[in-house]
Design a protein around this motif. Structure first.
Motif, mmCIF file in Angstrom:
data_model
loop_
_atom_site.group_PDB
_atom_site.id
_atom_site.type_symbol
_atom_site.label_atom_id
_atom_site.label_comp_id
_atom_site.label_asym_id
_atom_site.label_seq_id
_atom_site.Cartn_x
_atom_site.Cartn_y
_atom_site.Cartn_z
ATOM 1 N N VAL A 1 -1.439 -10.501 6.560
ATOM 2 C CA VAL A 1 -1.004 -9.938 4.983
ATOM 3 C C VAL A 1 -2.510 -10.196 4.383
ATOM 4 O O VAL A 1 -3.086 -11.226 4.738
ATOM 5 N N TYR B 1 6.861 -12.896 3.456
ATOM 6 C CA TYR B 1 6.122 -13.769 3.279
ATOM 7 C C TYR B 1 6.820 -14.413 1.670
ATOM 8 O O TYR B 1 7.257 -14.296 0.514
ATOM 9 N N SER C 1 4.314 -5.503 -3.770
ATOM 10 C CA SER C 1 4.356 -5.881 -2.481
ATOM 11 C C SER C 1 3.178 -7.071 -3.694
ATOM 12 O O SER C 1 2.065 -7.264 -3.303
ATOM 13 N N ALA D 1 -0.139 -7.767 -2.781
ATOM 14 C CA ALA D 1 -0.605 -7.791 -0.822
ATOM 15 C C ALA D 1 -0.811 -6.195 -0.203
ATOM 16 O O ALA D 1 -0.013 -5.722 -0.856
ATOM 17 N N LEU E 1 -4.393 -10.988 0.505
ATOM 18 C CA LEU E 1 -4.395 -11.061 -0.579
ATOM 19 C C LEU E 1 -4.988 -10.945 -1.719
ATOM 20 O O LEU E 1 -6.823 -11.031 -1.098
ATOM 21 N N PHE F 1 5.810 -7.787 3.525
ATOM 22 C CA PHE F 1 5.205 -8.786 2.345
ATOM 23 C C PHE F 1 6.218 -9.843 2.179
ATOM 24 O O PHE F 1 6.628 -10.496 1.786
ATOM 25 N N ALA G 1 -0.154 -17.246 1.026
ATOM 26 C CA ALA G 1 1.003 -17.053 1.493
ATOM 27 C C ALA G 1 1.795 -17.402 3.575
ATOM 28 O O ALA G 1 0.753 -17.472 3.957
#
Length: 124
Positions: free
Chosen positions: A2, A32, A77, A24, A4, A29, A98
């Motif tokens: 992922v 997380y 997300s 994200a 961010l 996601f 995350a």
């Protein structure tokens, strides 16, 4: 994996508000937990808050409790950090992070993925 990206930082007067976003990439996601941290010049990184996978559990340190609120929009997300009653001591670069599953993670080393950060400056 992922990725961010934070946004929403800026300059605000003391007592004002900002809403930071942590967007994200990746379709997982929702698996997380997300944490927010901040780092001011010449200071240690500080935990600001964390939200669980489904948004049902949040945890904040005393320094921001009652002023900062975390929420998340699964469809987008994105995790939001609403900051009210800002103080000059809140000035810092804010980072979201995350890690898969769980909740209540308050230490930076517990997170696997980090955004580049967004600057928040609060004037007195």
């Amino acid at each position: 994996q992922v990725q961010l990206v934070e946004s929403g930082g800026g300059l605000v007067q003391a007592g004002g508000s900002l809403r930071l976003s942590c967007a994200a990439s990746g379709r997982t996601f929702n698996l997380y937990a997300v944490g927010w941290f901040r780092q001011a010049p010449r200071k240690e990184r500080e935990f600001v808050g964390t939200i669980s996978m489904n948004g049902g559990i949040t945890h904040y340190p005393d320094s921001v409790k009652g002023r900062f609120t975390l929420s998340r929009d699964s469809a987008k997300s994105t995790v939001y950090l609403q900051m009210n009653g800002l103080k000059p001591e809140d000035t810092a670069v804010y980072y979201c992070a995350a890690r898969l599953v769980g909740s209540g993670w308050t230490q930076g080393y517990e997170y696997d993925h980090w955004g580049p950060g967004t600057q928040v400056a609060v004037s007195s």
